[in-house]
Design a protein around this motif. Sequence first.
Motif, PDB file in Angstrom:
ATOM      1  N   ASN A 151       0.836  -1.159   0.239  1.00  0.00           N
ATOM      2  CA  ASN A 151       0.152   0.092  -0.046  1.00  0.00           C
ATOM      3  C   ASN A 151       0.914   1.299  -0.085  1.00  0.00           C
ATOM      4  O   ASN A 151       1.550   1.434   0.987  1.00  0.00           O
ATOM      5  CB  ASN A 151      -0.943  -0.111   1.384  1.00  0.00           C
ATOM      6  CG  ASN A 151      -1.917   1.092   1.329  1.00  0.00           C
ATOM      7  OD1 ASN A 151      -1.378   2.487   1.262  1.00  0.00           O
ATOM      8  ND2 ASN A 151      -2.970   0.742   1.429  1.00  0.00           N
ATOM      9  N   ILE A 152       1.032   1.792  -1.182  1.00  0.00           N
ATOM     10  CA  ILE A 152       2.144   3.096  -1.153  1.00  0.00           C
ATOM     11  C   ILE A 152       1.603   4.325  -0.197  1.00  0.00           C
ATOM     12  O   ILE A 152       2.465   4.645   0.194  1.00  0.00           O
ATOM     13  CB  ILE A 152       1.855   3.622  -2.645  1.00  0.00           C
ATOM     14  CG1 ILE A 152       2.293   2.575  -3.625  1.00  0.00           C
ATOM     15  CG2 ILE A 152       2.912   4.997  -2.949  1.00  0.00           C
ATOM     16  CD1 ILE A 152       2.128   2.811  -5.343  1.00  0.00           C
ATOM     17  N   GLU A 153       0.169   4.712  -0.020  1.00  0.00           N
ATOM     18  CA  GLU A 153       0.046   5.719   0.830  1.00  0.00           C
ATOM     19  C   GLU A 153       0.327   5.177   2.224  1.00  0.00           C
ATOM     20  O   GLU A 153       1.037   6.234   2.961  1.00  0.00           O
ATOM     21  CB  GLU A 153      -1.447   5.728   0.880  1.00  0.00           C
ATOM     22  CG  GLU A 153      -1.723   6.684  -0.453  1.00  0.00           C
ATOM     23  CD  GLU A 153      -1.123   7.858  -0.513  1.00  0.00           C
ATOM     24  OE1 GLU A 153      -0.921   8.584   0.174  1.00  0.00           O
ATOM     25  OE2 GLU A 153      -0.735   8.063  -1.890  1.00  0.00           O
ATOM     26  N   LYS A 154       0.146   4.267   2.653  1.00  0.00           N
ATOM     27  CA  LYS A 154       0.757   3.747   4.044  1.00  0.00           C
ATOM     28  C   LYS A 154       2.345   3.626   4.089  1.00  0.00           C
ATOM     29  O   LYS A 154       2.878   4.085   5.051  1.00  0.00           O
ATOM     30  CB  LYS A 154       0.117   2.371   4.571  1.00  0.00           C
ATOM     31  CG  LYS A 154      -1.218   2.274   4.846  1.00  0.00           C
ATOM     32  CD  LYS A 154      -1.495   0.789   5.202  1.00  0.00           C
ATOM     33  CE  LYS A 154      -3.157   1.038   5.504  1.00  0.00           C
ATOM     34  NZ  LYS A 154      -3.510  -0.529   6.197  1.00  0.00           N
ATOM     35  N   LEU A 155       3.062   3.195   3.058  1.00  0.00           N
ATOM     36  CA  LEU A 155       4.588   3.518   3.115  1.00  0.00           C
ATOM     37  C   LEU A 155       4.908   5.048   3.082  1.00  0.00           C
ATOM     38  O   LEU A 155       5.852   5.470   3.741  1.00  0.00           O
ATOM     39  CB  LEU A 155       5.046   2.922   1.684  1.00  0.00           C
ATOM     40  CG  LEU A 155       4.897   1.532   1.535  1.00  0.00           C
ATOM     41  CD1 LEU A 155       5.472   1.256   0.251  1.00  0.00           C
ATOM     42  CD2 LEU A 155       5.648   0.752   2.802  1.00  0.00           C
ATOM     43  N   LYS A 156       4.261   5.700   2.302  1.00  0.00           N
ATOM     44  CA  LYS A 156       4.569   7.178   2.347  1.00  0.00           C
ATOM     45  C   LYS A 156       4.343   7.909   3.704  1.00  0.00           C
ATOM     46  O   LYS A 156       5.093   8.647   4.272  1.00  0.00           O
ATOM     47  CB  LYS A 156       3.715   7.914   1.082  1.00  0.00           C
ATOM     48  CG  LYS A 156       4.231   7.909  -0.206  1.00  0.00           C
ATOM     49  CD  LYS A 156       3.581   8.433  -1.019  1.00  0.00           C
ATOM     50  CE  LYS A 156       3.898   8.391  -2.403  1.00  0.00           C
ATOM     51  NZ  LYS A 156       3.079   8.871  -3.627  1.00  0.00           N
TER      52      LYS A 156
END
Length: 162
Positions: A151-156
Amino acid sequence: MQKISPFLWFDHEAEEAAKFYTSIFKNSKIGKIARYGEAGEKVAGRPAGSVMTVEFEIEGQKFTALNGGPVFKFNESISFVVNCETQQEVDYFWEKLTSDGGQEIECGWLKDKFGLSWQIVPRVLIEMLHDKDSEKAERVMKAMLQMQKINIEKLKAAYRGK
């Protein structure tokens, strides 16, 4: 001709697998199909006229799929990485490659219905893991280790310390 290309051993699903992979990836195609003859039938135990190998190409990468029988199985020591730009692309490949009996693993890894391992990786993950700020990179690693599909948003958010 490509100097090095993957050669994938299937029990009897080489053509099905080639069609599956080329249906998922754009810029792909099936090439030559070779069939077992009488000599191959005697040595390999495969019926004469059945598919022996299928050449196919995905995004410029050439592959060969072999119907070699049940002797060898895929394992996690070999996987294919799909580098993705967006969450939409991550979601697309994750859904397609886990369909019809695929298996979600962890940290962006999955197995498709043939048992072949794939890593569905957003490019931004690699960039964040290589950040010179080791605390940011560590937070991203910690977040990734709790995911199956990335999940890109959680990584960011982890990268920003949130």
